[in-house]
Design a protein around this motif. Structure first.
Motif, PDB file in Angstrom:
ATOM      1  N   SER A   1       0.831  -1.204   0.000  1.00 36.82           N
ATOM      2  CA  SER A   1       0.000   0.000   0.000  1.00 36.82           C
ATOM      3  C   SER A   1       0.865   1.254   0.000  1.00 36.82           C
ATOM      4  CB  SER A   1      -0.948  -0.007   1.207  1.00 36.82           C
ATOM      5  OG  SER A   1      -0.277   0.310   2.412  1.00 36.82           O
ATOM      6  N   PHE A   2       2.013   1.189   0.718  1.00 35.42           N
ATOM      7  CA  PHE A   2       2.941   2.320   0.693  1.00 35.42           C
ATOM      8  C   PHE A   2       3.560   2.481  -0.693  1.00 35.42           C
ATOM      9  CE2 PHE A   2       2.929   1.798   5.346  1.00 35.42           C
ATOM     10  CZ  PHE A   2       2.864   3.119   5.739  1.00 35.42           C
ATOM     11  N   GLN A   3       3.905   1.351  -1.319  1.00 36.77           N
ATOM     12  CA  GLN A   3       4.470   1.423  -2.671  1.00 36.77           C
ATOM     13  C   GLN A   3       3.490   2.055  -3.647  1.00 36.77           C
ATOM     14  OE1 GLN A   3       6.430  -2.137  -4.224  1.00 36.77           O
ATOM     15  NE2 GLN A   3       6.519  -2.948  -2.146  1.00 36.77           N
TER      16      GLN A   3
ATOM     17  N   THR B   1      10.101  -1.628  -3.086  1.00 41.08           N
ATOM     18  CA  THR B   1       9.974  -2.516  -1.928  1.00 41.08           C
ATOM     19  C   THR B   1      11.108  -2.283  -0.945  1.00 41.08           C
ATOM     20  OG1 THR B   1       8.858  -4.236  -3.227  1.00 41.08           O
ATOM     21  CG2 THR B   1       9.911  -4.932  -1.172  1.00 41.08           C
ATOM     22  N   ASN B   2      12.323  -2.238  -1.469  1.00 42.31           N
ATOM     23  CA  ASN B   2      13.501  -2.023  -0.633  1.00 42.31           C
ATOM     24  C   ASN B   2      13.464  -0.648   0.024  1.00 42.31           C
ATOM     25  OD1 ASN B   2      16.137  -3.124   0.212  1.00 42.31           O
ATOM     26  ND2 ASN B   2      16.934  -1.342  -0.864  1.00 42.31           N
ATOM     27  N   PHE B   3      13.072   0.380  -0.738  1.00 43.58           N
ATOM     28  CA  PHE B   3      13.025   1.739  -0.227  1.00 43.58           C
ATOM     29  C   PHE B   3      12.017   1.850   0.920  1.00 43.58           C
ATOM     30  CE2 PHE B   3      11.384   6.076  -0.152  1.00 43.58           C
ATOM     31  CZ  PHE B   3      12.557   6.823  -0.124  1.00 43.58           C
ATOM     32  N   VAL B   4      10.818   1.300   0.724  1.00 48.79           N
ATOM     33  CA  VAL B   4       9.776   1.376   1.749  1.00 48.79           C
ATOM     34  C   VAL B   4      10.201   0.625   3.011  1.00 48.79           C
ATOM     35  CG1 VAL B   4       7.424   0.648   2.333  1.00 48.79           C
ATOM     36  CG2 VAL B   4       7.886   1.759   0.140  1.00 48.79           C
ATOM     37  N   GLU B   5      10.811  -0.549   2.858  1.00 50.04           N
ATOM     38  CA  GLU B   5      11.227  -1.322   4.028  1.00 50.04           C
ATOM     39  C   GLU B   5      12.252  -0.574   4.865  1.00 50.04           C
ATOM     40  OE1 GLU B   5      12.452  -5.312   3.455  1.00 50.04           O
ATOM     41  OE2 GLU B   5      10.393  -6.032   3.501  1.00 50.04           O
TER      42      GLU B   5
ATOM     43  N   LEU C   1       6.015  14.306 -10.404  1.00 46.39           N
ATOM     44  CA  LEU C   1       7.121  14.342 -11.366  1.00 46.39           C
ATOM     45  C   LEU C   1       6.721  13.883 -12.767  1.00 46.39           C
ATOM     46  CD1 LEU C   1       9.964  12.828  -9.121  1.00 46.39           C
ATOM     47  CD2 LEU C   1       9.397  15.243  -9.456  1.00 46.39           C
ATOM     48  N   GLY C   2       5.532  13.311 -12.888  1.00 50.21           N
ATOM     49  CA  GLY C   2       5.112  12.803 -14.189  1.00 50.21           C
ATOM     50  C   GLY C   2       5.875  11.576 -14.628  1.00 50.21           C
ATOM     51  N   ILE C   3       6.292  10.758 -13.661  1.00 49.33           N
ATOM     52  CA  ILE C   3       7.105   9.562 -13.950  1.00 49.33           C
ATOM     53  C   ILE C   3       6.357   8.320 -13.496  1.00 49.33           C
ATOM     54  CG2 ILE C   3       9.229   8.336 -13.353  1.00 49.33           C
ATOM     55  CD1 ILE C   3      10.600  11.015 -13.087  1.00 49.33           C
ATOM     56  N   ASP C   4       6.324   7.303 -14.348  1.00 48.31           N
ATOM     57  CA  ASP C   4       5.658   6.045 -14.045  1.00 48.31           C
ATOM     58  C   ASP C   4       6.688   5.022 -13.569  1.00 48.31           C
ATOM     59  OD1 ASP C   4       4.106   3.815 -13.862  1.00 48.31           O
ATOM     60  OD2 ASP C   4       3.755   3.592 -16.021  1.00 48.31           O
ATOM     61  N   LEU C   5       6.583   4.638 -12.287  1.00 48.38           N
ATOM     62  CA  LEU C   5       7.547   3.701 -11.696  1.00 48.38           C
ATOM     63  C   LEU C   5       6.978   2.288 -11.577  1.00 48.38           C
ATOM     64  CD1 LEU C   5       9.095   5.863  -8.826  1.00 48.38           C
ATOM     65  CD2 LEU C   5      10.100   5.317 -11.030  1.00 48.38           C
ATOM     66  N   SER C   6       6.030   1.942 -12.419  1.00 52.13           N
ATOM     67  CA  SER C   6       5.381   0.631 -12.307  1.00 52.13           C
ATOM     68  C   SER C   6       6.336  -0.518 -12.592  1.00 52.13           C
ATOM     69  CB  SER C   6       4.178   0.555 -13.259  1.00 52.13           C
ATOM     70  OG  SER C   6       4.573   0.821 -14.595  1.00 52.13           O
ATOM     71  N   HIS C   7       7.484  -0.242 -13.240  1.00 52.20           N
ATOM     72  CA  HIS C   7       8.441  -1.313 -13.548  1.00 52.20           C
ATOM     73  C   HIS C   7       9.612  -1.336 -12.557  1.00 52.20           C
ATOM     74  CE1 HIS C   7       6.348  -2.167 -17.244  1.00 52.20           C
ATOM     75  NE2 HIS C   7       6.467  -0.911 -17.640  1.00 52.20           N
ATOM     76  N   CYS C   8       9.460  -0.628 -11.442  1.00 53.43           N
ATOM     77  CA  CYS C   8      10.559  -0.541 -10.472  1.00 53.43           C
ATOM     78  C   CYS C   8      10.134  -1.066  -9.103  1.00 53.43           C
ATOM     79  CB  CYS C   8      11.037   0.909 -10.345  1.00 53.43           C
ATOM     80  SG  CYS C   8      11.586   1.648 -11.898  1.00 53.43           S
ATOM     81  N   ASP C   9       9.324  -2.123  -9.085  1.00 52.91           N
ATOM     82  CA  ASP C   9       8.766  -2.622  -7.827  1.00 52.91           C
ATOM     83  C   ASP C   9       9.837  -3.067  -6.833  1.00 52.91           C
ATOM     84  OD1 ASP C   9       6.208  -2.098  -8.603  1.00 52.91           O
ATOM     85  OD2 ASP C   9       5.755  -4.125  -9.285  1.00 52.91           O
ATOM     86  N   ALA C  10      10.890  -3.704  -7.327  1.00 56.24           N
ATOM     87  CA  ALA C  10      11.932  -4.204  -6.419  1.00 56.24           C
ATOM     88  C   ALA C  10      12.605  -3.050  -5.682  1.00 56.24           C
ATOM     89  CB  ALA C  10      12.972  -5.009  -7.194  1.00 56.24           C
ATOM     90  N   ARG C  11      12.872  -1.952  -6.405  1.00 57.99           N
ATOM     91  CA  ARG C  11      13.503  -0.782  -5.767  1.00 57.99           C
ATOM     92  C   ARG C  11      12.568  -0.170  -4.733  1.00 57.99           C
ATOM     93  NH1 ARG C  11      18.366  -2.175  -7.581  1.00 57.99           N
ATOM     94  NH2 ARG C  11      18.335  -2.423  -9.837  1.00 57.99           N
TER      95      ARG C  11
END
Length: 563
Positions: free
Chosen positions: A515-517, A540-544, A528-538
């Motif tokens: 939910s945070f991701q 996940t690590n950032f939120v943790e 920023l107008g940027i789609d990060l849908s292909h960066c899930d691994a990054r």
């Protein structure tokens, strides 16, 4: 040791005491949950029982203060490293703590209360045993303080391993050789001797906790160890081709070669490096030097030997023997027990970040950095936030910003980021000079090296408000579950029992993490107008890491849950 067993693990224990006891007696075991690797925290009952009797309910001291005190105590038993306070007489410990408090009062003040408590209780058997006796007399590394530190360093091991695996291993061919568990195991092995791992931690430094320092150190050491393990599988000729002269000299000295032999071996190795140019025939393998190449090496060696006072010329049939002997010495050197010492020596903390932090305290450099950062072009700010903040790879950033940056290749992006950093540092130093602060040349060089580390924290802080705002959307028990899981390291079973939950805690934590991701993706898309849908691994690590280190979670109901 003759201490009474507790009838209930946490009976009569304050929330603060329980947090300290758990922090220094809990170890991590990775487990799988819905395709994610998550840590399972398991209590060491021997350490737990000892801590219950050592930690006073009324004492108010942070986890970092306890970790620093345990480090000072452990250093008195450790003779494997040369430390400033190692072997310090007990009567001087008070004065040493006073000196540390004068140098960094906020970081070290808590140690005084802990030490005074132990002095007041010096007639108690549990205190005497803690200060004098290893847990196991047959184990020289069994000093209680060292084992407490090993437990305390478990979360840094996990997060360092997870970050290193997701950013370095997973995107590479090494993903087939090293799992997350392998990385975690390597990191954990380094904490068996915590005093050695932390030997360059400066207790006088402000603005850095022992745990943060350990996590950064573990990731650097982890990277180097895996590099060396990979290199160990290389052929002799690939090893020699990418060998540094510093390591060559150290390897030969460790083997006991005379200075004349070291000079001779170094010269033939240099000739090898200059002449041996070939292509890799398969992974980690290079072909044997040809007869013509060996002849050229011998000729060049004999032409150059006189300035080095080498009398005997080298025969062609001797060259391969010498080169193979060098490779053997290097392999022995890399696999020796002293390898960790060398890795830590190579990665002593730079004074640059300390200089920058010192400037922050005296010149409000935080405001100056923000002004300088906001003065960069908008695309530069976005690129630096993605690189340092979310730690996206060059390939991922290029995929997102290729058209805005007007570049096609990853090396072009690398150069562009260096140019942005140079602009930023130049602007920072110009503004510092406007405030009449002189920056010496050597300090400028160190600040250049330290800016990366400073930018990591600064750029991460850009994304934190998005996540912090999302916390307000959670229910009270969800905030508390995250707090107990990430920041207090409660066992999943205990959390489930406290909330009378039937579903597994890891699955609930993963759902909340997702939910945070999602919130972060939407905010970045809007802002920023940027789609990060292909960066899930990054993400996940950032939120943790944010939940573990920086999130401000609701702790108001902790005592109710504990009761």
């Amino acid at each position: 040791m003759g201490y009474p067993l507790e009838t209930d693990r946490y009976v009569g224990m304050s929330a603060g005491k329980e947090s300290i006891v758990r922090e220094f007696s809990t170890f991590c075991i990775p487990q799988n949950c819905q395709g994610y690797r998550v840590p399972q925290w398991v209590i060491d009952r021997t350490l737990h029982r000892l801590l219950i009797h050592l930690v006073d309910n009324s004492l108010r001291a942070t986890k970092d203060a306890w970790a620093r005190y345990f480090l000072l105590t452990a250093q008195q038993y450790d003779r494997t490293v040369n430390l400033t306070v190692s072997g310090l007489p007990e009567c001087q410990l008070d004065r040493w703590i006073d000196r540390l408090i004068k140098a960094a009062p906020e970081a070290n003040q808590g140690m005084r209360g802990i030490h005074h408590q132990f002095v007041a209780r010096q007639n108690e058997a549990v205190v005497v045993d803690f200060l004098r006796t290893p847990i196991s007399s047959s184990d020289p590394q069994g000093v209680a303080a060292q084992q407490f530190l090993s437990a305390y360093l478990q979360p840094p091991c996990w997060y360092a391993a997870r970050h290193f695996h997701s950013t370095k291993i997973a995107p590479s061919q090494l993903s087939y050789e090293y799992s997350l568990e392998d990385c975690f195991q390597i990191a954990t092995e380094q904490t068996i001797q915590p005093v050695k791992l932390l030997q360059h931690f400066q207790l006088e430094r402000r603005n850095i906790t022992l745990r943060t320092y350990a996590e950064k150190t573990l990731e650097r050491v982890l990277q180097r160890i895996i590099q060396l393990k990979t290199i160990q599988n290389d052929s002799t000729w690939k090893l020699l081709r990418y060998l540094s002269q510093k390591e060559l000299t150290a390897s030969l000295q460790a083997e006991g070669y005379s200075q004349l032999n070291i000079t001779s071996y170094t010269l033939i190795w240099r000739c090898f490096k200059e002449i041996y140019q070939t292509k890799q025939i398969k992974q980690n393998q290079l072909p044997l030097p040809t007869k013509q190449q060996l002849q050229e090496m011998g000729d060049r060696y004999n032409q150059r030997r006189k300035p080095y006072e080498i009398i005997e010329p080298i025969a062609q049939e001797t060259i391969s023997t010498w080169l193979e002997a060098i490779a053997r010495s290097v392999r022995v050197y890399r696999s020796s027990d002293a390898m960790l010492d060398r890795l830590l020596q190579d990665h002593q903390p730079s004074d640059g970040l300390a200089d920058l932090m010192q400037l922050e305290q005296t010149t409000q450099v935080g405001t100056i950095v923000r002004q300088a950062f906001l003065g960069l072009p908008a695309i530069a700010q976005i690129a630096l936030n993605l690189w340092f903040g979310l730690e996206l790879t060059h390939a991922e950033i290029l995929q997102l910003l290729k058209s805005q940056l007007g570049i096609e290749k990853q090396y072009q992006l690398s150069r562009q980021i260096k140019r942005y950093k140079k602009l930023l540092l130049t602007s920072i130093l110009e503004q510092l000079n406007e405030h009449d602060f002189e920056i010496q040349v050597n300090v400028f060089d160190r600040l250049t090296e330290a800016l990366d580390e400073y930018l990591v924290d600064y750029c991460k802080s850009y994304f934190y408000p998005f996540l912090q705002n999302h916390i307000q959307q959670l229910q009270s028990h969800e905030k508390l579950i995250l707090y107990l899981h990430y920041q207090q390291h409660w066992e999943d079973k205990k959390i489930a029992e406290a909330f009378n939950l039937k579903s597994s805690i890891p699955s609930r934590v993963i759902t909340l993490n997702l939910s945070f991701q999602s919130c972060l993706k939407n905010a970045i898309q809007t802002d920023l107008g940027i789609d990060l849908s292909h960066c899930d691994a990054r993400l996940t690590n950032f939120v943790e890491i944010w939940l573990k280190e920086s999130a401000i979670l609701d702790m108001g109901d902790v005592n109710n849950v504990e009761s």
